[in-house]
Design a protein around this motif. Sequence first.
Motif, PDB file in Angstrom:
ATOM      1  N   ASP A   8     -33.952  22.357 221.138  1.00 31.71           N
ATOM      2  CA  ASP A   8     -33.684  23.813 221.249  1.00 31.71           C
ATOM      3  C   ASP A   8     -34.992  24.378 221.819  1.00 31.71           C
ATOM      4  O   ASP A   8     -36.017  24.832 221.036  1.00 31.71           O
ATOM      5  N   PRO A   9     -35.153  25.047 223.106  1.00 33.40           N
ATOM      6  CA  PRO A   9     -36.293  25.308 223.518  1.00 33.40           C
ATOM      7  C   PRO A   9     -36.729  26.676 223.048  1.00 33.40           C
ATOM      8  O   PRO A   9     -37.789  27.515 223.377  1.00 33.40           O
ATOM      9  N   TYR A  10     -35.777  27.224 222.571  1.00 32.92           N
ATOM     10  CA  TYR A  10     -36.127  28.814 221.867  1.00 32.92           C
ATOM     11  C   TYR A  10     -36.699  28.563 220.243  1.00 32.92           C
ATOM     12  O   TYR A  10     -36.816  29.514 219.859  1.00 32.92           O
ATOM     13  N   SER A  11     -36.692  27.348 219.767  1.00 33.60           N
ATOM     14  CA  SER A  11     -37.116  27.170 218.350  1.00 33.60           C
ATOM     15  C   SER A  11     -38.468  26.525 218.116  1.00 33.60           C
ATOM     16  O   SER A  11     -38.634  25.517 218.920  1.00 33.60           O
ATOM     17  N   LEU A  12     -39.145  27.083 217.272  1.00 37.59           N
ATOM     18  CA  LEU A  12     -40.242  26.274 216.632  1.00 37.59           C
ATOM     19  C   LEU A  12     -40.136  25.850 215.365  1.00 37.59           C
ATOM     20  O   LEU A  12     -39.650  26.159 214.466  1.00 37.59           O
ATOM     21  N   ASP A  13     -40.749  24.541 215.092  1.00 39.76           N
ATOM     22  CA  ASP A  13     -40.970  24.200 213.763  1.00 39.76           C
ATOM     23  C   ASP A  13     -42.251  23.895 213.321  1.00 39.76           C
ATOM     24  O   ASP A  13     -43.147  23.815 214.256  1.00 39.76           O
ATOM     25  N   MET A  14     -42.705  24.414 212.080  1.00 36.91           N
ATOM     26  CA  MET A  14     -44.098  24.460 211.653  1.00 36.91           C
ATOM     27  C   MET A  14     -44.080  24.388 210.173  1.00 36.91           C
ATOM     28  O   MET A  14     -43.096  24.565 209.665  1.00 36.91           O
ATOM     29  N   PHE A  15     -45.143  24.110 209.523  1.00 38.81           N
ATOM     30  CA  PHE A  15     -45.481  24.207 208.236  1.00 38.81           C
ATOM     31  C   PHE A  15     -46.417  24.959 207.843  1.00 38.81           C
ATOM     32  O   PHE A  15     -47.605  25.103 208.423  1.00 38.81           O
ATOM     33  N   ILE A  16     -46.111  25.863 206.861  1.00 39.57           N
ATOM     34  CA  ILE A  16     -47.030  27.044 206.617  1.00 39.57           C
ATOM     35  C   ILE A  16     -47.455  26.913 204.996  1.00 39.57           C
ATOM     36  O   ILE A  16     -46.421  26.601 204.107  1.00 39.57           O
ATOM     37  N   VAL A  17     -48.438  27.301 204.674  1.00 37.53           N
ATOM     38  CA  VAL A  17     -49.157  27.122 203.340  1.00 37.53           C
ATOM     39  C   VAL A  17     -50.169  28.284 203.182  1.00 37.53           C
ATOM     40  O   VAL A  17     -50.836  28.654 203.844  1.00 37.53           O
ATOM     41  N   GLY A  18     -49.842  29.004 201.869  1.00 35.18           N
ATOM     42  CA  GLY A  18     -50.440  30.039 201.303  1.00 35.18           C
ATOM     43  C   GLY A  18     -50.813  29.941 200.141  1.00 35.18           C
ATOM     44  O   GLY A  18     -49.664  29.662 199.173  1.00 35.18           O
TER      45      GLY A  18
END
Length: 356
Positions: free
Chosen positions: A323-333
């Motif tokens: 899906d060229p409209y979607s990003l996957d990522m890992f976020i830490v806070g």
Amino acid sequence: MSRPTIAVVGATGAVGTQMLAILTERAEAGVGDVWGAARLIASPRSAGRRLSVFGREETVVALSPEAFDGVDVALFDVPDEVSAEWAPVAAERGVVVIDKSGAFRMDPRVPLVVPEVNPDTVTDRPKGIIANANCTTLAMMPALGALHREYGLVKLFAASYQAASGAGQAGIDDLYDQYETVAGDRTLGQTPGGVRKALGEKGSEVFGAPLAMNVVPKAGSWKEDGWTSEELKIRNEGRKILGIPDLAVSSTCVRVPVLVGHSLAVHATFASEVDADAARKILEAAPGVTVLDDPSREIYPMPADTAGTDPTYVGRIRRAIDDPYSLDMFIVGDNLRKGAALNSAQIAELVVERGL
Ligand SMILES: NC(=O)c1ccc[n+]([C@@H]2O[C@H](COP(=O)([O-])OP(=O)(O)OC[C@H]3O[C@@H](n4cnc5c(N)ncnc54)[C@H](OP(=O)(O)O)[C@@H]3O)[C@@H](O)[C@H]2O)c1
């Protein structure tokens, strides 16, 4: 003109303790050096305790209407029911209240502010109260806000990996106790029921299940249709902060045996096509965001490396294969800093900057 007086209500708790440290750090660093006197407030149990803020020892006073005399801005770091009762009392006395609890977040007359995302909402506070989002939502907001401005966010899927300190000081103490109980027995965790036997059937009063050597697919309390309070907060608070009332949101909130630092595996879908390198550049330029993303050097964000620091960390940034409209990522806070105390301190500074 004299400097405003700041109060910290709940100064003895997990968030309150971070609050005092952050206010002091920021004043020393000259970032948020706007405050005059500090008033430390907690329950009558803690009255008389001495705590340090701005390099000075202050005596904790019990919560009462008079405790707010002379206070300009009060940071509330107390349970929901205490905020619900006492934030209006302080606001009626002319104090600008910045509340960390869940009591007012979805009230349409209370702005829900993340300074990197929606700073202008801070002055529109007819009740005299400004709310902070919950720590899991907050961890994502600086990054998602920046990507939304560029690409237009339409859908969000998130799986959280939430730290024990999200349940306050009691959660921190409980996980350390569990580690102590299970440490040294190398048979545990390899047979059914072993960890429960070591920790007692319930595992933990705070988490309702063993947390050491485990993951618990429930954070927060049960709500309708099998959702938890944390999952509904991500949806409702995320929509309000980003100003996208129809944002499609789904999440699964999971508690993991980490002390400090909430992580999220995020799949975000946008109105326009995304590019991973361009997204990385947007995130690198976004206030409050640090990109840790270099697979060739095993660089990605993790609570063990980031606990006790301010930024929202983003890594594993990639465009969805299908899906060229979607990003996957890992976020830490850090759930106690940006997820709680830091965001409150930033809002308080913004209030002063925009003229109380
Ligand atoms: N932990 C997180 O990651 C996190 C993140 C975002 C938001 N929050 C929210 O922040 C708030 C504080 O959480 P926490 O984790 O810091 O909790 P905590 O460690 O349990 O601390 C609670 C604080 O509230 C005070 N308090 C309790 N009852 C009181 C009363 N009747 N009158 C006056 N003070 C009272 C306590 O004072 P005593 O010490 O005197 O009892 C203590 O200072 C909660 O609303 C929580 O949902 C927490």
